[in-house]
Design an enzyme around this catalytic site. Structure first.
Site: not given
Length: 292
Positions: A163, A209, A241
């Site tokens: 991330s 995502d 995600h």
């Protein structure tokens, strides 16, 4: 008295024996040296998909109070020293996460023949560029200060991140161009162009995502990498995600192959990366293979 014919035959035999003696006495050309960075036996699909690799591992905790520049973490490393030194990888989690979010990668990658440092950040709210700086601080700690520094080849280092940590991995390679490999996972960053990155980079994204949509993050990041840089883009089929936060065979398989190929210069792993892989877990794979 010998005849001219006998003398000719004798001379020919002498010349032939001289050639044989010269061939036998000639020094044998040295064999080409094997890659000194190869660690472990020849890989197979089963070996890189396995939960545990060839090397037995252990771990040690690094307290935040004992370091500067990042928030401490956990080092995973092979227990054996007979294979020589290992390449090392620092891994950073994402926004609001702590190291446990990606802890599964530590023993899994280390058991393939790496020293792996999964770090905490100074603050769970740190932004991508800060996470990149902290990755580099963690690598410096590993190679200069840590109790496992003698096990590490400081010239063979890489980064990974999830991330905002994935954005941090990109940022780290822009800052330190000597890094050998980078694997940003579900990367998030406000900067879309990474045209100065020279580090071989595998970007992993999830098709579903919605936090860091591939169309506005991973895909343009990949497209902006120089065509002269070894690069690949893996889009996971139906993945969200959070895909990198739990054990994932596809992420592990190709991350290990990428790290082996570029940190260890181990071309035995080319077979898993080129030509472009496919399968039910892969929605899309782009690359510029064959790799340099």
């Amino acid at each position: 008295m010998s005849t001219p014919v006998r003398r000719s035959r004798t001379n020919a035999l002498i010349a032939m024996f001289a050639m044989i003696l010269a061939f036998v006495a000639a020094p044998t050309a040295p064999a080409l040296a094997a890659n000194p960075y190869e660690r472990g036996p020849a890989p197979t699909t089963a070996s890189i998909e396995a939960t545990t690799g060839y090397f037995a591992t252990t771990k040690l905790t690094v307290a935040k109070s004992s370091v500067t520049g990042f928030g401490g973490g956990t080092i995973y490393y092979p227990t054996s020293t007979t294979a020589g030194t290992f390449g090392a990888i620092a891994i950073v989690p994402g926004f609001t996460n702590v190291q446990s979010a990606v802890a599964w990668l530590g023993p899994r990658i280390a058991s393939q023949g790496f020293v792996v440092f999964i770090i905490d950040t100074n603050s769970t709210l740190d932004q991508p560029d800060s996470r990149g700086t902290q990755l580099l601080a963690a690598l410096d700690y590993l190679t200069k200060t840590s109790t496992v520094k003698s096990r590490i080849d400081a010239a063979r280092l890489g980064v990974m991140g999830y991330s905002m940590g994935g954005g941090g991995a990109l940022s780290a390679t822009r800052t330190r161009t000597t890094l050998k490999a980078s694997v940003p996972m579900a990367p998030y960053h406000g900067t879309k162009s990474w045209s100065t990155v020279k580090t071989p980079t595998l970007i992993i994204a999830g098709e579903n995502d919605t936090t860091a949509p591939p169309s506005s993050h991973a895909s343009p990041f990949y497209n902006s990498l120089p065509t002269t840089t070894d690069r690949a883009y893996l889009l996971l089929n139906n993945a969200t995600h959070s895909a990198p936060t739990s054990a994932n065979v596809t992420i592990a398989k190709y991350s290990i192959s990428w790290l082996k190929r570029f940190i260890d210069d181990d071309t035995r792993y080319d077979q898993f990366l080129c030509p472009n892989p496919s399968g039910t877990a892969i929605q899309e794979w782009r690359s510029n293979c064959p790799y340099s």
